[in-house]
Design an enzyme around this catalytic site. Sequence first.
Site, mmCIF file in Angstrom:
data_model
loop_
_atom_site.group_PDB
_atom_site.id
_atom_site.type_symbol
_atom_site.label_atom_id
_atom_site.label_comp_id
_atom_site.label_asym_id
_atom_site.label_seq_id
_atom_site.Cartn_x
_atom_site.Cartn_y
_atom_site.Cartn_z
ATOM 1 N N ASP A 53 43.779 47.785 34.621
ATOM 2 C CA ASP A 53 43.761 48.092 33.187
ATOM 3 C C ASP A 53 42.326 48.384 32.757
ATOM 4 O O ASP A 53 41.463 47.500 32.799
ATOM 5 C CB ASP A 53 44.336 46.909 32.399
ATOM 6 C CG ASP A 53 44.392 47.202 30.908
ATOM 7 O OD1 ASP A 53 45.184 48.058 30.496
ATOM 8 O OD2 ASP A 53 43.613 46.576 30.156
ATOM 9 N N THR A 86 42.387 54.226 26.985
ATOM 10 C CA THR A 86 41.013 53.705 27.076
ATOM 11 C C THR A 86 40.272 54.295 28.274
ATOM 12 O O THR A 86 39.138 54.766 28.156
ATOM 13 C CB THR A 86 41.039 52.169 27.194
ATOM 14 O OG1 THR A 86 41.761 51.636 26.105
ATOM 15 C CG2 THR A 86 39.646 51.603 27.189
ATOM 16 N N THR A 87 40.917 54.255 29.432
ATOM 17 C CA THR A 87 40.285 54.773 30.645
ATOM 18 C C THR A 87 39.999 56.262 30.503
ATOM 19 O O THR A 87 38.905 56.743 30.838
ATOM 20 C CB THR A 87 41.186 54.515 31.863
ATOM 21 O OG1 THR A 87 41.498 53.122 31.929
ATOM 22 C CG2 THR A 87 40.498 54.944 33.146
ATOM 23 N N ASP A 361 50.365 47.487 26.156
ATOM 24 C CA ASP A 361 50.133 48.931 26.032
ATOM 25 C C ASP A 361 51.438 49.669 25.759
ATOM 26 O O ASP A 361 51.501 50.564 24.917
ATOM 27 C CB ASP A 361 49.486 49.476 27.311
ATOM 28 C CG ASP A 361 48.062 48.986 27.510
ATOM 29 O OD1 ASP A 361 47.483 48.449 26.548
ATOM 30 O OD2 ASP A 361 47.530 49.137 28.626
#
Length: 496
Positions: A53, A86-87, A361
């Site tokens: 994550d 996010t990544t 998520d």
Amino acid sequence: MDEDSKIIRGRDAQRMIVDTAWNMAEAVRATLGPRGMDMMLVDRMGNHVLTNDGASIIKALETRDPIAKILSEVAKSQEQNAFDGTTTCIIQIGELLRRADQLINDGSYPNAIIKGYRIALAQALEAAKANAIPMEPIDAARKVATTAITGKSAEDFVENLAELCARAAYIAEPSEIKLLTFPGSADDAELIEGVVILKGAVAQGMPKEVEGPVLLMEAEFSPPSANVTIADPRKIAEITEIQNLFLQNRFDKIKELGVKAVFCQKGLDSRASQFLRKQGILGFKNIRRSDMQRIAAATGAQVITDLGDINEEDLGNAKVSTHKAANAYAVIAGESSKAATILIPAPTEQAAEEFQRALEDAVGVAYLCVKEPFVVCGAGSIQATMAQHIKAQKPEGNPKVEASRLAFADSLMIIPQTLAESAGMDKMDATVKLSANPSLGVDVNEMEIKEMEVYEPLAVVKSALSSAVENGVSLLRTHSIVMAKPIQEIFGERAD
């Protein structure tokens, strides 16, 4: 300038920013996608977490670097606003800054690059919106939840868990959806419409299920007490009588109002427990403050501090039932607001933490699609589509701005390239095939470029890209970095 400060100016400052952003992007890039690798995070106390994550990884990176801290805040903001991406956002910032650095080396100025990036961003978002697919909210929620869970520890149970996340998002907002993990098999995960607390009734013999008025108490349900030393038996009896009268007054009030369940944030006296049991009232004690607030929102009750002042308006209304699985738990289904709880059995504590992160998520993106049921094709397809759309637009008059606009288009391909790399595919081959046909996607299981049924919320794609550009531009405009020495170093030098 203070001797305890260090100044980095001009090109050196730009290179420092680019290097830091690129290193952070590389730290999470390997975790992107269904075949992304995991990272083991070990804190100073020796506690460890194994996860892929991106948000968790970035949060765990302990650093005093100011640029790294800014990027951590960007990741946090993306997670709060869009629940996912996010990544992707951090990787995109790193790639945009890396390409900006190359343009500066070739003679471009930061302001020209910024202008080109902003023009390209508008064109990319235009393409994303034009290619968005409208769906029924529950179908969109189910599909994006499946994408969010795929590639994480919960993937083996993705069909059931995605369905639960979609239904939960249809019932309540993410803040009103609680995820509870306990030992067991994830095949037995279930969705409960209502608030769940991991508490059993305070006394044996209480009813298993009640429906009607509920009372929420912040203070302990017990008589007043004081630390005094008394040797006279008559005084002791007198104090006991006062305490009994105090409790009886509260008991009469509860009986008069027809209360069916009592929830205490603190303790519950044994005499109070026995009264509740005899009256067929369900009682619970030592409930978390956050759970009390959720129960209050769901039932319409007020959390009171003094039983002596309660009236009918302070009570809520709900159906309350107790259950026994691996742990005892109670379900509170109220009428005032919607709430939901997903019970997630997990084989190990590590798996439970990963399941919880994955479902947080999934619930978030599912909720976005319930509110705005537009999705875009994932697996790198939407990035290729946006890149092609940017390149198809009329060139800008200024060559430096045009070079920046095209660099932005190329930077978008970092996402499908990373997906291809993680699957062991040839990065260049994937780029060429996707550029020729952006409707295709990266199939990491079959190691092919083909049509994919992978979907992401339009809102997540827009948020991640906009955040990457805005924060990348802010860093690109930075001319100087003034860094004060940490106070520990200053005192250490002066002590020497």
